[in-house]
Scaffold this motif. Structure first.
Motif, PDB file in Angstrom:
ATOM      1  N   PHE A 258      34.111  81.732 -27.782  1.00  0.00           N
ATOM      2  CA  PHE A 258      35.460  81.463 -28.273  1.00  0.00           C
ATOM      3  C   PHE A 258      35.493  80.431 -29.393  1.00  0.00           C
ATOM      4  CE2 PHE A 258      36.140  82.565 -23.685  1.00  0.00           C
ATOM      5  CZ  PHE A 258      36.699  83.808 -23.905  1.00  0.00           C
ATOM      6  N   THR A 261      37.834  81.421 -32.267  1.00  0.00           N
ATOM      7  CA  THR A 261      39.195  81.874 -31.977  1.00  0.00           C
ATOM      8  C   THR A 261      40.211  80.894 -32.555  1.00  0.00           C
ATOM      9  OG1 THR A 261      39.174  80.722 -29.841  1.00  0.00           O
ATOM     10  CG2 THR A 261      38.546  83.044 -29.843  1.00  0.00           C
ATOM     11  N   VAL A 262      41.338  81.434 -32.973  1.00  0.00           N
ATOM     12  CA  VAL A 262      42.415  80.615 -33.550  1.00  0.00           C
ATOM     13  C   VAL A 262      43.702  80.908 -32.792  1.00  0.00           C
ATOM     14  CG1 VAL A 262      41.398  80.456 -35.833  1.00  0.00           C
ATOM     15  CG2 VAL A 262      42.897  82.388 -35.278  1.00  0.00           C
ATOM     16  N   LYS A 263      44.634  79.984 -32.886  1.00  0.00           N
ATOM     17  CA  LYS A 263      45.913  80.189 -32.223  1.00  0.00           C
ATOM     18  C   LYS A 263      46.738  81.222 -32.976  1.00  0.00           C
ATOM     19  CE  LYS A 263      46.525  75.717 -29.954  1.00  0.00           C
ATOM     20  NZ  LYS A 263      47.426  74.549 -29.778  1.00  0.00           N
ATOM     21  N   GLU A 264      47.456  82.023 -32.202  1.00  0.00           N
ATOM     22  CA  GLU A 264      48.367  82.992 -32.804  1.00  0.00           C
ATOM     23  C   GLU A 264      49.618  83.127 -31.936  1.00  0.00           C
ATOM     24  OE1 GLU A 264      47.013  87.189 -32.380  1.00  0.00           O
ATOM     25  OE2 GLU A 264      45.120  86.253 -31.759  1.00  0.00           O
ATOM     26  N   THR A 302      49.052  80.479 -28.822  1.00  0.00           N
ATOM     27  CA  THR A 302      47.837  80.081 -28.120  1.00  0.00           C
ATOM     28  C   THR A 302      46.672  80.956 -28.573  1.00  0.00           C
ATOM     29  OG1 THR A 302      46.905  79.599 -25.934  1.00  0.00           O
ATOM     30  CG2 THR A 302      48.196  81.618 -26.148  1.00  0.00           C
ATOM     31  N   GLU A 303      45.499  80.740 -27.979  1.00  0.00           N
ATOM     32  CA  GLU A 303      44.316  81.549 -28.286  1.00  0.00           C
ATOM     33  C   GLU A 303      44.353  82.796 -27.398  1.00  0.00           C
ATOM     34  OE1 GLU A 303      40.677  79.221 -28.222  1.00  0.00           O
ATOM     35  OE2 GLU A 303      41.788  77.436 -28.812  1.00  0.00           O
ATOM     36  N   LYS A 304      44.628  83.905 -28.009  1.00  0.00           N
ATOM     37  CA  LYS A 304      44.903  85.146 -27.277  1.00  0.00           C
ATOM     38  C   LYS A 304      43.712  85.598 -26.421  1.00  0.00           C
ATOM     39  CE  LYS A 304      46.693  89.825 -28.091  1.00  0.00           C
ATOM     40  NZ  LYS A 304      47.168  90.772 -29.128  1.00  0.00           N
ATOM     41  N   ASP A 305      42.503  85.580 -26.996  1.00  0.00           N
ATOM     42  CA  ASP A 305      41.326  86.072 -26.268  1.00  0.00           C
ATOM     43  C   ASP A 305      41.023  85.211 -25.056  1.00  0.00           C
ATOM     44  OD1 ASP A 305      41.022  88.122 -28.056  1.00  0.00           O
ATOM     45  OD2 ASP A 305      39.592  87.048 -29.328  1.00  0.00           O
ATOM     46  N   ARG A 383      40.965  74.363 -22.181  1.00  0.00           N
ATOM     47  CA  ARG A 383      40.740  74.620 -23.609  1.00  0.00           C
ATOM     48  C   ARG A 383      42.061  74.941 -24.312  1.00  0.00           C
ATOM     49  NH1 ARG A 383      36.616  76.978 -27.102  1.00  0.00           N
ATOM     50  NH2 ARG A 383      37.659  78.072 -28.791  1.00  0.00           N
ATOM     51  N   LEU A 384      42.946  75.631 -23.594  1.00  0.00           N
ATOM     52  CA  LEU A 384      44.247  76.019 -24.163  1.00  0.00           C
ATOM     53  C   LEU A 384      45.236  74.860 -24.172  1.00  0.00           C
ATOM     54  CD1 LEU A 384      44.699  79.507 -22.441  1.00  0.00           C
ATOM     55  CD2 LEU A 384      43.948  79.052 -24.788  1.00  0.00           C
TER      56      LEU A 384
END
Length: 404
Positions: A258, A261-264, A302-305, A383-384
């Protein structure tokens, strides 16, 4: 480390903690030793200063004891203060407290009764001594400006504080490199263990896939019922091991998995529908209702994955441990967005709820799973920058809430 995903942060935090402890220890030792030296030196300077006053008073006392000296002093009574070096003062008092003679700087008249010994009066350090001259008793007061003494004390204090500052700086730099060297073997051992876990998990995946495929083929062969039952047990255990291997891989690779990964901004209704659709066959196989409770216009950034992995684990657990009833996946907003997974399973005993997120912890030996799922969930939720909360009552089910 408390979190594999944040291993670099954890090592950095430990590194800085050790550096801080080392620095504080060195500074404490230096501060105590230097403080003791400071106090000794300050007392020495003060004693030296007081000693000069005492010696001056004794010298004057000897002069006052000379024949005819009192008569000469009486003649001088009422004259303006005589000159002495700047910053010094001498005062003669009668036993009544009346000033008999002053020489040099002017001292305040002391309160009655006049007390012998040292005192600090304004900018002067004063030594008072009682002198008996036959039928007359007088008090000699010798004073000296303490500005120089205070300046020496301030310089001494400045040197002490500078020593502490330079010691702290030096100790931090030295401690930083020392703690880094001390942590190096630990980090190397940790990296080796991580590589071993990844390699072992990858190596296990291939034979497990082969086993599962072979068992799927054998199930449809014309074999006795007893063999079919054994094949079913084998298939169940192979699937269990496969999931454990996947969780172990997720545990050791989550940081790398991760890192990009970026927030979306996510529409939660659409997102939860995708998840529920993926788990629908598993729920139907157990005759469970799998429902969604979420408004159409609820969004979260948030980070979707990462969130997907968290909810997949929670939904999978809910279906696994619920034998009848329903599993609800929902989201609400009351100032803060809360996503929840609610089931009508057996619930979790009160005494077990604090331990449920610990790695490899299972409520009992008969409980399915590896004990890794919820520990992974907790780390990913952290992490989120969210919080996970468990609400559960035995016999009534459990609700896991993710609060943003």
């Amino acid at each position: 480390m408390s979190s594999v995903m944040n291993e670099k942060k954890a090592f950095r935090k430990t590194h800085l903690t050790w550096t801080l402890i080392f620095t504080l220890s060195i500074v404490f030792v230096v501060a105590v030793v230097a403080g003791a030296v400071f106090m000794v030196e300050k007392n020495r300077i003060t004693r030296q200063f007081d000693g000069d006053l005492v010696r001056t008073a004794e010298f004057i006392e000897k002069r006052l004891s000379a024949p005819g000296m009192m008569g000469m002093l009486r003649m001088m009574k009422g004259m303006p203060p005589l000159f002495v070096p700047r910053g010094e003062a001498f005062q003669l008092l009668l036993s009544s407290g009346e000033v008999f003679l002053e020489v040099g700087e002017q001292l305040d008249t002391p309160e009655m009764p006049v007390k012998e010994g040292f005192s600090t009066e304004g900018n002067y350090r004063v030594f008072t001594k009682k002198i008996d001259l036959g039928d007359t008793t007088i008090f000699l007061r010798v004073g000296k400006d303490i500005s120089d003494l205070m300046e020496r004390s301030r310089r001494l204090l400045s040197m002490y504080l500078l020593l502490i500052v330079f010691t702290a700086g030096g100790a931090w730099i030295f401690g930083y490199f020392i703690s880094k060297l001390a942590l190096l073997p630990v980090k190397n051992a940790y990296d080796s263990l991580k590589r071993f876990s990844m390699d072992a998990s990858h190596e296990l995946k291939t034979p497990l896939s082969v086993l599962k495929t072979s068992l799927d083929v054998l199930k449809y062969q014309d074999v006795p019922e007893e063999v079919k039952n054994k094949l079913s047990i084998m298939e169940k255990n192979v699937e269990k091991m496969r999931k454990q291997v996947e969780q172990l891989l997720l545990l050791v690779k989550s940081g790398e998995m991760f890192k990009d990964t970026v927030k979306e901004r996510i529409n939660l209704k659409v997102f939860l529908e995708e998840l529920v659709e993926a788990f629908a066959p598993k729920a139907e196989a157990k005759n469970l209702k799998l429902k969604i409770e979420c408004p159409d216009d609820l969004f979260v950034e948030t980070e979707k994955d990462v969130l997907r992995v968290v909810l997949e684990n929670l939904i999978d657990n809910a279906i696994k441990f619920t034998e009848k009833g329903e599993v609800i996946v929902g989201a609400v907003s009351d100032g803060r967005v809360t996503i929840y997974v609610k089931d009508t399973g057996p619930g979790i005993p009160k005494k077990e709820q604090k331990k449920i997120f610990e790695r490899f912890y299972r409520i009992s030996r008969n409980t399915e799973g590896s004990g890794l799922g919820l520990s992974i969930v907790k780390e990913l939720v952290a992490r989120l920058k969210a919080k996970i909360v468990l609400e559960s009552e035995e016999g009534k089910g459990s609700t896991f809430k993710i609060i943003f």
